[in-house]
Design a protein around this motif. Structure first.
Motif, PDB file in Angstrom:
ATOM      1  N   LEU A  38       1.131  -1.556  -0.102  1.00 15.24           N
ATOM      2  CA  LEU A  38      -0.014  -0.070  -0.187  1.00 15.24           C
ATOM      3  C   LEU A  38       0.993   1.309  -0.010  1.00 15.24           C
ATOM      4  N   PRO A  39       1.814   1.420   0.723  1.00 15.30           N
ATOM      5  CA  PRO A  39       2.816   2.537   1.189  1.00 15.30           C
ATOM      6  C   PRO A  39       3.392   2.340  -0.805  1.00 15.30           C
ATOM      7  N   LYS A  40       3.410   1.718  -0.873  1.00 13.67           N
ATOM      8  CA  LYS A  40       4.814   1.793  -1.818  1.00 13.67           C
ATOM      9  C   LYS A  40       3.183   2.185  -3.756  1.00 13.67           C
ATOM     10  N   ALA A  41       2.179   1.555  -3.685  1.00 18.51           N
ATOM     11  CA  ALA A  41       0.538   1.659  -4.520  1.00 18.51           C
ATOM     12  C   ALA A  41       0.703   3.357  -4.057  1.00 18.51           C
ATOM     13  N   LYS A  42       0.355   4.257  -2.911  1.00 15.42           N
ATOM     14  CA  LYS A  42       0.409   5.091  -3.052  1.00 15.42           C
ATOM     15  C   LYS A  42       1.437   6.450  -3.210  1.00 15.42           C
ATOM     16  N   GLU A  43       2.374   6.430  -3.081  1.00 12.92           N
ATOM     17  CA  GLU A  43       3.283   6.452  -3.948  1.00 12.92           C
ATOM     18  C   GLU A  43       3.926   7.042  -5.470  1.00 12.92           C
ATOM     19  N   LEU A  44       3.605   5.956  -5.705  1.00 14.75           N
ATOM     20  CA  LEU A  44       3.086   5.177  -7.151  1.00 14.75           C
ATOM     21  C   LEU A  44       2.206   6.164  -7.978  1.00 14.75           C
ATOM     22  N   ARG A  45       1.115   6.109  -7.241  1.00 11.37           N
ATOM     23  CA  ARG A  45      -0.369   6.818  -8.226  1.00 11.37           C
ATOM     24  C   ARG A  45       0.415   8.301  -8.720  1.00 11.37           C
ATOM     25  N   ARG A  46       0.951   8.963  -7.948  1.00 10.94           N
ATOM     26  CA  ARG A  46       2.048  10.046  -7.796  1.00 10.94           C
ATOM     27  C   ARG A  46       2.692  10.340  -9.104  1.00 10.94           C
ATOM     28  N   TRP A  47       3.505   9.122  -9.583  1.00  5.93           N
ATOM     29  CA  TRP A  47       3.858   9.252 -10.710  1.00  5.93           C
ATOM     30  C   TRP A  47       3.771   9.015 -11.823  1.00  5.93           C
ATOM     31  N   ALA A  48       2.306   7.823 -11.583  1.00  5.75           N
ATOM     32  CA  ALA A  48       2.059   7.261 -13.406  1.00  5.75           C
ATOM     33  C   ALA A  48       0.772   8.728 -13.374  1.00  5.75           C
ATOM     34  N   ASP A  49       0.372   9.502 -12.851  1.00  8.51           N
ATOM     35  CA  ASP A  49      -0.491  10.738 -12.906  1.00  8.51           C
ATOM     36  C   ASP A  49       0.474  10.809 -13.799  1.00  8.51           C
ATOM     37  N   TRP A  50       1.306  11.476 -13.461  1.00  6.08           N
ATOM     38  CA  TRP A  50       2.898  12.251 -13.723  1.00  6.08           C
ATOM     39  C   TRP A  50       2.530  11.916 -15.587  1.00  6.08           C
ATOM     40  N   MET A  51       2.591  10.782 -15.451  1.00  4.63           N
ATOM     41  CA  MET A  51       3.268  10.464 -16.748  1.00  4.63           C
ATOM     42  C   MET A  51       2.412  10.405 -17.893  1.00  4.63           C
ATOM     43  N   ILE A  52       0.800  10.244 -17.147  1.00  6.59           N
ATOM     44  CA  ILE A  52       0.342   9.801 -18.510  1.00  6.59           C
ATOM     45  C   ILE A  52      -0.863  11.057 -18.635  1.00  6.59           C
ATOM     46  N   SER A  53      -0.265  12.335 -17.837  1.00  5.02           N
ATOM     47  CA  SER A  53      -0.706  14.080 -18.062  1.00  5.02           C
ATOM     48  C   SER A  53       0.801  14.135 -19.310  1.00  5.02           C
ATOM     49  N   LEU A  54       2.084  14.005 -18.654  1.00  2.00           N
ATOM     50  CA  LEU A  54       2.407  14.355 -20.170  1.00  2.00           C
ATOM     51  C   LEU A  54       2.611  13.545 -21.430  1.00  2.00           C
ATOM     52  N   GLY A  55       1.512  11.955 -21.241  1.00  6.11           N
ATOM     53  CA  GLY A  55       1.032  12.139 -22.731  1.00  6.11           C
ATOM     54  C   GLY A  55       0.002  12.525 -23.189  1.00  6.11           C
ATOM     55  N   LYS A  56      -0.787  12.981 -22.190  1.00  7.29           N
ATOM     56  CA  LYS A  56      -2.115  13.581 -22.714  1.00  7.29           C
ATOM     57  C   LYS A  56      -1.514  15.531 -23.633  1.00  7.29           C
ATOM     58  N   ARG A  57      -0.390  16.191 -22.759  1.00  4.14           N
ATOM     59  CA  ARG A  57       0.035  16.958 -24.234  1.00  4.14           C
ATOM     60  C   ARG A  57       0.902  16.520 -25.124  1.00  4.14           C
ATOM     61  N   GLY A  58       1.887  15.406 -25.143  1.00  7.88           N
ATOM     62  CA  GLY A  58       2.221  14.864 -26.426  1.00  7.88           C
ATOM     63  C   GLY A  58       3.340  15.513 -27.290  1.00  7.88           C
ATOM     64  N   ASP A  59       3.847  16.516 -26.730  1.00 11.51           N
ATOM     65  CA  ASP A  59       4.809  17.542 -27.512  1.00 11.51           C
ATOM     66  C   ASP A  59       5.887  17.050 -27.400  1.00 11.51           C
ATOM     67  N   LEU A  60       7.271  17.110 -27.862  1.00 10.12           N
ATOM     68  CA  LEU A  60       8.873  16.674 -27.745  1.00 10.12           C
ATOM     69  C   LEU A  60       9.102  16.927 -26.490  1.00 10.12           C
ATOM     70  N   HIS A  61       9.294  17.759 -25.571  1.00 10.51           N
ATOM     71  CA  HIS A  61       9.530  18.202 -24.854  1.00 10.51           C
ATOM     72  C   HIS A  61       9.565  16.987 -23.440  1.00 10.51           C
ATOM     73  N   ALA A  62       8.131  17.031 -24.068  1.00  8.31           N
ATOM     74  CA  ALA A  62       6.711  16.456 -22.781  1.00  8.31           C
ATOM     75  C   ALA A  62       7.362  14.225 -23.177  1.00  8.31           C
ATOM     76  N   ARG A  63       7.844  14.187 -23.599  1.00  8.17           N
ATOM     77  CA  ARG A  63       8.025  12.506 -25.012  1.00  8.17           C
ATOM     78  C   ARG A  63       9.760  12.843 -23.680  1.00  8.17           C
ATOM     79  N   ARG A  64      10.546  13.448 -23.735  1.00  5.00           N
ATOM     80  CA  ARG A  64      11.394  13.248 -23.350  1.00  5.00           C
ATOM     81  C   ARG A  64      11.693  13.286 -22.164  1.00  5.00           C
ATOM     82  N   GLN A  65      10.775  13.982 -21.379  1.00  2.00           N
ATOM     83  CA  GLN A  65      10.563  14.142 -19.672  1.00  2.00           C
ATOM     84  C   GLN A  65      10.361  12.897 -19.817  1.00  2.00           C
ATOM     85  N   VAL A  66       9.375  12.730 -20.326  1.00  2.00           N
ATOM     86  CA  VAL A  66       8.615  10.613 -20.115  1.00  2.00           C
ATOM     87  C   VAL A  66       9.586   9.504 -20.481  1.00  2.00           C
TER      88      VAL A  66
END
Length: 151
Positions: A38-66
Motif C-alpha cells: 500500500l505505501p508503494k502504491a500510494k507513492e506510485l500513483r503520483r508517478w503514474a499520474d505525472w506520466m499520463i499527464s505528460l502523455g496528454k500533452r504530447g509534445d517533444l519536451h513531454a516525450r523526453r521527460q517520459v
C-alpha cells in the motif's frame, strides 16, 4: 523541520528508490495493473499520474521527460498513442488502489493498483414516486365534495 518535503522514503537509498519507482511505473503502464504494498502504491500513483499527464500533452519536451523516467520505448509509445488520448477529457486521477488484505510473511498491507478504464455506466433510474399518497388525497377530497353535493 520537514516544510515542503513530500514523498515517502520507504527505508531505501535515493538511487534505489528512484530505480524502484521507475521500474514500477513502467510495469504499471505496460500491464495496466500491478500488485504491491500500500505505501508503494500510494507513492506510485503520483508517478503514474505525472506520466499520463505528460502523455496528454504530447509534445517533444513531454516525450523526453517520459523517456527520462520510463526506459522502454514500447511503453513510451503506449503512453503517447493509447493512454494520453484515452484520458484526454479526464482532469486527473488516472489510477485506482484496491486494498487486498495483508501479506502472509510480514503482515504488510497489500493492494492492487490499476489504471481506471473509462467504462460508461448506464444512467441511474430514479425511483418513481408512489402515486398512492396523491390518490389518497384525491380520495379524501372526493367524499367531502360528494357530501356537499348531497346536501
Amino acid at each position: 523541520m520537514r516544510h515542503g518535503v513530500s514523498g515517502r522514503k520507504l527505508n531505501r537509498a535515493t538511487s534505489h528508490r528512484l530505480a524502484m519507482f521507475r521500474n514500477m511505473v513502467t510495469s504499471l503502464l505496460q500491464h495496466e495493473r500491478i500488485f504491491t504494498t500500500l505505501p508503494k502504491a500510494k507513492e506510485l500513483r503520483r508517478w503514474a499520474d505525472w506520466m499520463i499527464s505528460l502523455g496528454k500533452r504530447g509534445d517533444l519536451h513531454a516525450r523526453r521527460q517520459v523517456m527520462a523516467c520510463v526506459r522502454e520505448k514500447e511503453t513510451v509509445q503506449k503512453i503517447f498513442a493509447e493512454l494520453g488520448p484515452r484520458y484526454q477529457s479526464r482532469p486527473g486521477g488516472y489510477t485506482r488502489i484496491v486494498k487486498a488484505g495483508y501479506r502472509r510473511g510480514d503482515a504488510s498491507p497489500m493492494c492492487l493498483i490499476e489504471l481506471i478504464t473509462e467504462a460508461k455506466q448506464p444512467p441511474r433510474k430514479e425511483k418513481a414516486k408512489k402515486p398512492a399518497p396523491v390518490q389518497a388525497e384525491e380520495a379524501s377530497a372526493t367524499p367531502a365534495s360528494e357530501e356537499k353535493a348531497q346536501d
